[in-house]
Scaffold this active site. Structure first.
Site, mmCIF file in Angstrom:
data_model
loop_
_atom_site.group_PDB
_atom_site.id
_atom_site.type_symbol
_atom_site.label_atom_id
_atom_site.label_comp_id
_atom_site.label_asym_id
_atom_site.label_seq_id
_atom_site.Cartn_x
_atom_site.Cartn_y
_atom_site.Cartn_z
ATOM 1 N N ASP A 79 2.671 -3.494 -0.982
ATOM 2 C CA ASP A 79 1.743 -2.705 -1.800
ATOM 3 C C ASP A 79 1.240 -3.470 -3.016
ATOM 4 O OD1 ASP A 79 1.700 -0.328 -0.281
ATOM 5 O OD2 ASP A 79 3.707 0.170 -0.998
ATOM 6 N N LYS B 248 5.672 -23.705 -9.718
ATOM 7 C CA LYS B 248 6.937 -22.998 -9.534
ATOM 8 C C LYS B 248 7.471 -22.480 -10.884
ATOM 9 C CE LYS B 248 11.535 -23.626 -7.718
ATOM 10 N NZ LYS B 248 12.570 -24.584 -7.373
ATOM 11 N N ASN C 123 7.866 -6.985 2.675
ATOM 12 C CA ASN C 123 8.615 -5.857 3.220
ATOM 13 C C ASN C 123 9.407 -6.364 4.418
ATOM 14 O OD1 ASN C 123 7.125 -4.406 1.439
ATOM 15 N ND2 ASN C 123 6.212 -3.039 2.939
HETATM 16 N N1 CTP Z 1 -0.796 0.295 4.972
HETATM 17 C C1 CTP Z 1 -1.931 -0.492 4.886
HETATM 18 N N2 CTP Z 1 -2.187 -1.201 3.755
HETATM 19 C C2 CTP Z 1 -1.369 -1.133 2.692
HETATM 20 C C3 CTP Z 1 -0.203 -0.323 2.747
HETATM 21 C C4 CTP Z 1 0.056 0.378 3.902
HETATM 22 O O1 CTP Z 1 -2.672 -0.562 5.866
HETATM 23 N N3 CTP Z 1 -1.640 -1.827 1.610
HETATM 24 C C5 CTP Z 1 -0.542 1.094 6.183
HETATM 25 C C6 CTP Z 1 0.656 0.672 6.968
HETATM 26 O O2 CTP Z 1 0.323 -0.288 7.944
HETATM 27 C C7 CTP Z 1 1.096 1.983 7.601
HETATM 28 C C8 CTP Z 1 0.741 3.014 6.555
HETATM 29 O O3 CTP Z 1 -0.268 2.409 5.757
HETATM 30 O O4 CTP Z 1 0.345 2.285 8.744
HETATM 31 C C9 CTP Z 1 1.871 3.542 5.735
HETATM 32 O O5 CTP Z 1 2.302 2.617 4.832
HETATM 33 P P1 CTP Z 1 3.351 2.938 3.675
HETATM 34 O O6 CTP Z 1 3.573 1.679 2.929
HETATM 35 O O7 CTP Z 1 4.534 3.608 4.273
HETATM 36 O O8 CTP Z 1 2.561 3.963 2.828
HETATM 37 P P2 CTP Z 1 2.377 4.069 1.295
HETATM 38 O O9 CTP Z 1 1.041 4.625 1.071
HETATM 39 O O10 CTP Z 1 2.695 2.778 0.653
HETATM 40 O O11 CTP Z 1 3.416 5.172 0.907
HETATM 41 P P3 CTP Z 1 4.842 5.104 0.176
HETATM 42 O O12 CTP Z 1 5.101 3.653 -0.173
HETATM 43 O O13 CTP Z 1 4.657 5.992 -0.960
HETATM 44 O O14 CTP Z 1 5.783 5.628 1.207
#
Ligand code: CTP
Length: 401
Positions: A276, A286, A208
């Site tokens: 995610d 590779k 990200n």
């Molecule tokens: N977060 C986490 N571990 C993950 C994904 C997210 O700890 N695997 C935490 C991030 O650090 C942040 C919060 O969750 O504090 C929000 O993350 P986000 O990626 O925006 O949330 P999602 O659940 O992935 O929602 P979406 O992608 O649907 O917006």
């Protein structure tokens, strides 16, 4: 302010010693009394006369000075201050401290003292990165020494990297933090920051966008209020916060494991932009272009660290704060996210390109808790961090009383 505080300032022999003259001024401006001590090598960089004139005090230099001993012996000198600050702390002086060598006045004072000690290391980048110095640093931390810096940047020797002494105002802030105790003194807070990198193969990864700037600023703000911070960061550009226990990770799984092993904590602040997904199967070789068509990547879901920690029973931090980077319906999406993740607060922001927040120095956030949403005005990431740190201090203080 440092009114009524007494600092024993040991200046050791490095080019950064010139900055210590400014440090003396800054400390005195804030009401501190500064008693300077110069090592023999330091006298090659700054003169006792300049140091003594700025401090408005006698400058101590010699272990076997009979006049000094008659006025104030070295044992007494080592005990009268509220804090001993070594700035700059050379690689040599750090090694001397680790081994308890008392061959000169500085070494003797540092060995004989029962007051807290802070060092501001300054040296060439190779010396700083040398395993011997890193071992010494670890030992000094374990001995309870506060460490400020070093910063990264161009060095007097022409090289670039970590090893520059922190700026005087940064050292002053650390001194104020160490002496004030602060509302978060004795609190342990885990902060995640930066992106994670999920390898596709040995040369490619999924990530990200995240500079880590907001996470670093939050850690710094918490430290300045006296918290002990474990800072778990992915590969981010932002400088690591001084004074934090920094754990560098690459992947979401590593970040998750580092957070879990850092618990228990009074609060967990999850500012990282965690990927995610990861590859279902790691490619150890590779991926090659092929005439048979495009590669098909199979994903697996990464652990959701925030949700996992929010759902912990006994080991759950008293306050869990998540972040929500949204591009539309910020409040509605973030409110739903708070419920979904089970955290106490969500700090939501609009990261759509028009806001310029992503990678910028400012942030505009909405704090969402069980009672609703509070919109904060647009401010610098440092100000967001300070305001959040104060809110955390208030919440933890209120929970205790
Ligand atoms: N977060 C986490 N571990 C993950 C994904 C997210 O700890 N695997 C935490 C991030 O650090 C942040 C919060 O969750 O504090 C929000 O993350 P986000 O990626 O925006 O949330 P999602 O659940 O992935 O929602 P979406 O992608 O649907 O917006």
């Amino acid at each position: 302010m440092l009114t009524g505080k007494h600092i024993l300032l040991i200046i050791s022999g490095g080019i950064a010693a010139y900055k210590s003259l400014d440090l003396i001024r800054r400390l005195r401006e804030r009401g501190a009394t500064v008693t300077p001590v110069l090592t023999t090598a330091a006298e090659q960089f700054v003169t006792p006369l300049a140091v003594s004139a700025l401090a408005g005090q006698k400058c101590y230099r010699d272990l076997f000075d009979l006049t000094d001993e008659a006025e104030m012996g070295h044992i007494q000198l080592s005990r009268v201050s509220d804090l001993i600050v070594v700035a700059p702390a050379t690689a040599n002086l750090m090694a001397q401290m680790v081994h308890g060598l008392a061959g000169d006045l500085a070494g003797t004072l540092l060995l004989a003292t029962d007051t807290p000690v802070m060092i501001a290391p300054a040296m060439n980048v190779r010396m700083w990165e040398h395993p011997a110095t890193q071992r010494n640093l670890e030992q000094l931390r374990a001995d309870g020494v506060f460490v400020v810096g070093p910063a990264s940047g161009d060095m007097a020797c022409g090289e670039y990297g970590p090893g520059r002494m922190s700026e005087p105002l940064e050292i002053v802030a650390a001194i104020e933090g160490a002496l004030s105790g602060g509302p978060l003194a004795g609190r342990h807070i885990v902060v995640t920051s930066g992106p994670t990198h999920e390898p596709i193969d040995p040369v490619r990864y999924i990530a990200n966008r995240s500079s880590g700037a907001q996470g670093s600023a939050i850690a710094r703000a918490l430290i300045s209020l006296g918290a002990k911070v474990t800072f778990v960061t992915g590969p981010a550009d932002a400088p690591r916060p001084h004074g934090a226990h920094v754990i560098e990770v690459q992947t979401a799984q590593e970040m998750h494991d580092a957070v879990i092993s850092a618990l228990p904590a009074d609060a967990g602040i999850f500012a990282a932009a965690v990927a995610d997904w990861r590859m279902a199967e790691a490619n150890t070789r590779k991926l090659k272009k092929s005439k048979d068509g495009l590669p098909v990547l199979a994903f697996a879901e990464n652990p959701d660290i925030l949700r996992h920690v929010s759902g912990l029973g006994e080991n759950r931090p008293g306050l869990v704060v998540g972040f929500a980077a949204e591009t539309d319906d910020v409040i509605a999406n973030a409110t739903a996210k708070r419920e979904r993740k089970g955290c106490d607060w969500i700090l939501a922001n609009d990261v759509s390109p028009a806001t310029g927040i992503m990678g910028g120095t400012e942030n505009a956030v909405v704090l969402i808790d069980a009672t609703g949403a509070e919109t904060w005005p647009r401010m610098s990431k440092d100000e967001v961090a300070q305001r959040l740190a104060q809110r955390i201090a208030d919440a933890l203080g209120a929970a205790q009383s």
